[in-house]
Motif scaffolding. Structure first.
Motif, PDB file in Angstrom:
ATOM      1  N   UNK A  40      32.292  30.268  44.158  1.00  0.00           N
ATOM      2  CA  UNK A  40      33.495  30.725  43.466  1.00  0.00           C
ATOM      3  C   UNK A  40      33.176  31.262  42.075  1.00  0.00           C
ATOM      4  N   UNK A  41      32.282  30.591  41.361  1.00  0.00           N
ATOM      5  CA  UNK A  41      31.891  31.079  40.039  1.00  0.00           C
ATOM      6  C   UNK A  41      31.219  32.440  40.168  1.00  0.00           C
ATOM      7  N   UNK A  42      30.335  32.579  41.120  1.00  0.00           N
ATOM      8  CA  UNK A  42      29.624  33.840  41.322  1.00  0.00           C
ATOM      9  C   UNK A  42      30.577  34.978  41.702  1.00  0.00           C
ATOM     10  N   UNK A  43      31.468  34.731  42.648  1.00  0.00           N
ATOM     11  CA  UNK A  43      32.415  35.765  43.070  1.00  0.00           C
ATOM     12  C   UNK A  43      33.365  36.125  41.929  1.00  0.00           C
ATOM     13  N   UNK A  44      33.838  35.125  41.195  1.00  0.00           N
ATOM     14  CA  UNK A  44      34.713  35.397  40.060  1.00  0.00           C
ATOM     15  C   UNK A  44      34.028  36.236  39.001  1.00  0.00           C
ATOM     16  N   UNK A  45      32.765  35.947  38.724  1.00  0.00           N
ATOM     17  CA  UNK A  45      32.024  36.723  37.724  1.00  0.00           C
ATOM     18  C   UNK A  45      31.792  38.157  38.199  1.00  0.00           C
ATOM     19  N   UNK A  46      31.472  38.337  39.471  1.00  0.00           N
ATOM     20  CA  UNK A  46      31.253  39.682  40.011  1.00  0.00           C
ATOM     21  C   UNK A  46      32.555  40.487  39.960  1.00  0.00           C
ATOM     22  N   UNK A  47      33.672  39.882  40.347  1.00  0.00           N
ATOM     23  CA  UNK A  47      34.947  40.586  40.293  1.00  0.00           C
ATOM     24  C   UNK A  47      35.335  40.919  38.860  1.00  0.00           C
ATOM     25  N   UNK A  48      35.024  40.040  37.943  1.00  0.00           N
ATOM     26  CA  UNK A  48      35.307  40.289  36.532  1.00  0.00           C
ATOM     27  C   UNK A  48      34.525  41.503  36.033  1.00  0.00           C
ATOM     28  N   UNK A  49      33.237  41.548  36.362  1.00  0.00           N
ATOM     29  CA  UNK A  49      32.396  42.663  35.929  1.00  0.00           C
ATOM     30  C   UNK A  49      32.854  43.971  36.581  1.00  0.00           C
ATOM     31  N   UNK A  50      33.136  43.934  37.876  1.00  0.00           N
ATOM     32  CA  UNK A  50      33.586  45.140  38.568  1.00  0.00           C
ATOM     33  C   UNK A  50      34.924  45.625  38.017  1.00  0.00           C
ATOM     34  N   UNK A  51      35.817  44.719  37.710  1.00  0.00           N
ATOM     35  CA  UNK A  51      37.098  45.106  37.152  1.00  0.00           C
ATOM     36  C   UNK A  51      36.987  45.634  35.739  1.00  0.00           C
ATOM     37  N   UNK A  52      36.002  45.170  34.990  1.00  0.00           N
ATOM     38  CA  UNK A  52      35.845  45.578  33.593  1.00  0.00           C
ATOM     39  C   UNK A  52      35.149  46.931  33.449  1.00  0.00           C
ATOM     40  N   UNK A  54      35.909  49.771  34.880  1.00  0.00           N
ATOM     41  CA  UNK A  54      36.878  50.839  34.787  1.00  0.00           C
ATOM     42  C   UNK A  54      36.547  52.050  35.630  1.00  0.00           C
ATOM     43  N   UNK A  55      35.489  51.992  36.421  1.00  0.00           N
ATOM     44  CA  UNK A  55      35.112  53.110  37.278  1.00  0.00           C
ATOM     45  C   UNK A  55      35.489  52.798  38.717  1.00  0.00           C
ATOM     46  N   UNK A  56      35.642  53.851  39.490  1.00  0.00           N
ATOM     47  CA  UNK A  56      35.941  53.687  40.909  1.00  0.00           C
ATOM     48  C   UNK A  56      34.677  53.216  41.629  1.00  0.00           C
ATOM     49  N   UNK A  57      34.800  52.120  42.368  1.00  0.00           N
ATOM     50  CA  UNK A  57      33.657  51.555  43.088  1.00  0.00           C
ATOM     51  C   UNK A  57      34.085  51.347  44.539  1.00  0.00           C
ATOM     52  N   UNK A  58      33.387  51.984  45.450  1.00  0.00           N
ATOM     53  CA  UNK A  58      33.697  51.831  46.866  1.00  0.00           C
ATOM     54  C   UNK A  58      35.069  52.352  47.254  1.00  0.00           C
ATOM     55  N   UNK A  59      35.545  53.373  46.554  1.00  0.00           N
ATOM     56  CA  UNK A  59      36.827  53.955  46.885  1.00  0.00           C
ATOM     57  C   UNK A  59      38.030  53.258  46.269  1.00  0.00           C
ATOM     58  N   UNK A  60      37.799  52.177  45.529  1.00  0.00           N
ATOM     59  CA  UNK A  60      38.897  51.455  44.885  1.00  0.00           C
ATOM     60  C   UNK A  60      38.713  51.485  43.392  1.00  0.00           C
ATOM     61  N   UNK A  61      39.795  51.688  42.686  1.00  0.00           N
ATOM     62  CA  UNK A  61      39.718  51.752  41.230  1.00  0.00           C
ATOM     63  C   UNK A  61      39.537  50.360  40.619  1.00  0.00           C
ATOM     64  N   UNK A  62      40.149  49.340  41.199  1.00  0.00           N
ATOM     65  CA  UNK A  62      40.073  47.997  40.635  1.00  0.00           C
ATOM     66  C   UNK A  62      39.692  46.990  41.707  1.00  0.00           C
ATOM     67  N   UNK A  63      38.819  46.090  41.350  1.00  0.00           N
ATOM     68  CA  UNK A  63      38.461  44.964  42.209  1.00  0.00           C
ATOM     69  C   UNK A  63      38.803  43.693  41.485  1.00  0.00           C
ATOM     70  N   UNK A  64      40.045  43.233  41.622  1.00  0.00           N
ATOM     71  CA  UNK A  64      40.447  41.948  41.053  1.00  0.00           C
ATOM     72  C   UNK A  64      41.669  41.433  41.684  1.00  0.00           C
TER      73      UNK A  64
END
Length: 64
Positions: A40-52, A54-64
Motif C-alpha cells: 500500500x505504501x509503494x502503490x500510494x507513493x507511485x500514484x502520488x508521483x504519477x499524479x504530480x 501533470x503529464x499524460x501517462x498511458x492515455x490518462x491525464x491523472x492517476x489518483x
C-alpha cells in the motif's frame, strides 16, 4: 470540495493506511500485514508521483 483535493486525500489515505499496517505487522510479527502495508505504501507513493507529474501517462491525464 474540488476533485483535486479529494484525489489528494486518496493517496494520503493509502500511504497512511499502509504505514499503519506495516508498523502493526512488524510489531505483532504478522508477515501478511507487513506485506500488505508495504504494498500500500509503494502503490500510494507511485500514484502520488504519477499524479504530480501533470503529464499524460498511458492515455490518462491523472492517476489518483
Amino acid at each position: 470540495m474540488d476533485v483535486a483535493a479529494h484525489h489528494t486525500r486518496d493517496w494520503i489515505t493509502m500511504i497512511l493506511l499502509g504505514v499503519i499496517l506495516l508498523v502493526i505487522g512488524l510489531a505483532v510479527g504478522v508477515s501478511l500485514l507487513t506485506t500488505i502495508g508495504g504494498v500500500l505504501v509503494l502503490i500510494g507513493a507511485v500514484l502520488w508521483v504519477l499524479g504530480a507529474t501533470g503529464r499524460t501517462i498511458g492515455g490518462r491525464k491523472h492517476y489518483f
